[in-house]
Design a protein around this motif. Sequence first.
Motif, PDB file in Angstrom:
ATOM      1  N   THR A  51       0.835  -1.213   0.000  1.00 26.11           N
ATOM      2  CA  THR A  51       0.000   0.000   0.000  1.00 26.11           C
ATOM      3  C   THR A  51       0.865   1.256   0.000  1.00 26.11           C
ATOM      4  O   THR A  51       0.630   2.194  -0.778  1.00 26.11           O
ATOM      5  CB  THR A  51      -0.914   0.019   1.238  1.00 26.11           C
ATOM      6  N   TYR A  97      -0.414   2.746  -8.542  1.00 27.57           N
ATOM      7  CA  TYR A  97      -1.087   2.976  -7.256  1.00 27.57           C
ATOM      8  C   TYR A  97      -2.383   2.178  -7.181  1.00 27.57           C
ATOM      9  O   TYR A  97      -2.660   1.503  -6.179  1.00 27.57           O
ATOM     10  CB  TYR A  97      -1.387   4.455  -7.059  1.00 27.57           C
ATOM     11  N   ASP A 101      -3.117  -0.799  -4.604  1.00 29.10           N
ATOM     12  CA  ASP A 101      -4.235  -0.579  -3.687  1.00 29.10           C
ATOM     13  C   ASP A 101      -5.242  -1.723  -3.777  1.00 29.10           C
ATOM     14  O   ASP A 101      -5.894  -2.066  -2.787  1.00 29.10           O
ATOM     15  CB  ASP A 101      -4.913   0.753  -4.011  1.00 29.10           C
ATOM     16  N   ASP A 122      -4.980   1.470   4.498  1.00 32.08           N
ATOM     17  CA  ASP A 122      -5.455   1.600   3.122  1.00 32.08           C
ATOM     18  C   ASP A 122      -6.268   2.880   2.945  1.00 32.08           C
ATOM     19  O   ASP A 122      -6.058   3.638   1.990  1.00 32.08           O
ATOM     20  CB  ASP A 122      -6.301   0.378   2.767  1.00 32.08           C
ATOM     21  N   ASP A 126      -5.510   6.254   0.647  1.00 31.18           N
ATOM     22  CA  ASP A 126      -6.505   6.687  -0.336  1.00 31.18           C
ATOM     23  C   ASP A 126      -6.905   8.145  -0.122  1.00 31.18           C
ATOM     24  O   ASP A 126      -7.118   8.896  -1.083  1.00 31.18           O
ATOM     25  CB  ASP A 126      -7.749   5.808  -0.246  1.00 31.18           C
TER      26      ASP A 126
END
Length: 424
Positions: A51, A97, A101, A122, A126
């Motif tokens: 991540t 990314y 993710d 996470d 984000d």
Amino acid sequence: MGYIPEHALANLRKYAYKGVDKSLLSKYVLGPYWTWLVTLWPKWVAPNTITLSGLMMVLINFATLIYYDPDYLSERGGATDPPRWIYFTWAAGLFIYQSFDAIDGKQARRTGMAGPLGEMFDHGCDAINTTLEVILAGRALNLGRSWWTVASLAASLGCFYLTTWEEYHTGQLYLGTFSGPVEGIVMIIGIYVTTGFLGPTFWDTPTLTFLHLDNVEIITKYIPNKGLNEAAMAAGAVVLAYNIVTSYFNVYKAKVEAKEGPFRPLLHLLPFPITVALQVAWLSSPSFSRSFIVNSPLFMPFLCAWGLQFAHQVGRMILAHVTKEPFPWFDAMWIWSLIGAIDANLLRLIGRQPLIQHSPENVKIFIHLSLALSLISYTTFCAQVINEITNYLGIACFTVRKKDESGAWRRAASVDKIITNKKA
């Protein structure tokens, strides 16, 4: 003082991720790719490491904007376009990314590290990515420092807030047929690629002219011939409206099934418009000029401070979700934003000049101080929550290790086998 009350720590062990993904693009195109991609990662790589690696790609993209477009942080405001190839690297970085993710959860299940820490980590990444991508996409769309970029940030953060609010009240993450993490990111990647080929000024092309509809009288009578970039902003407003309706429908359904009041959750939406109102009031202050900050090098630091404050806000919402704690109504950084907004608007409120932001130099100092405080507040939150969760659950954040019943550190998969054998 910790962020997790003593009585709520036990709820960390009860947490289990629940998600619904209705995206056709995810199911038939990206899903199989993600399933293959995760197999390339060794099982000794922690999911949070994946991540964080994805977020680093976005931070590199952001660094290239600052390096190759220094005018964006000058009085000229992006008067010189960065090299075209930069936009292709932004597309590649964002795609990486998105890929990382999407597979961190898969890696967590492969390594036996699935849990509330991964959920927190996470969502935190984000939230940071959302603000950075708005700034990058605004530059690619040739919107730059403008109120359109402000509107885009408010709408993007609004969609993220809705998703977090929905997960808090339903207990699961919903990704609809059009969601930010899937279709939204793919669209932004498309914008970057298009800008790489045609340049940012392409997006100033009038939409009806581009579609060869500018000579159709019945259309031009009701639809203004605005640029493609402004049309994209209008489409974003439609997406936000759609997300509001669908998110509330899911919350309403969940509350009715649980025999709880379906309207009270609407009150939990109030913190977001309050924060937006504070930031917009600050930006639109009459001091010097109505768009002084928007049209100055302070625009990017201001948006970054706003994004960090938002990340802290939704971070506390997710923490309340995984610990089953009451909804966090208030955030201390609101006080700072309130001071900034009121001070900047003293001329409008009581007819006198600001006490703090009474000169361009003071405005510069105050906004940079806001950025520093927002960064300190958020990083402190992240570090403390990670420390509390890892200590209580006996896990590491960036390595695949757990403490067994004797207190010794072992590979997570080995610990799962030990516990399973003892239960058997």
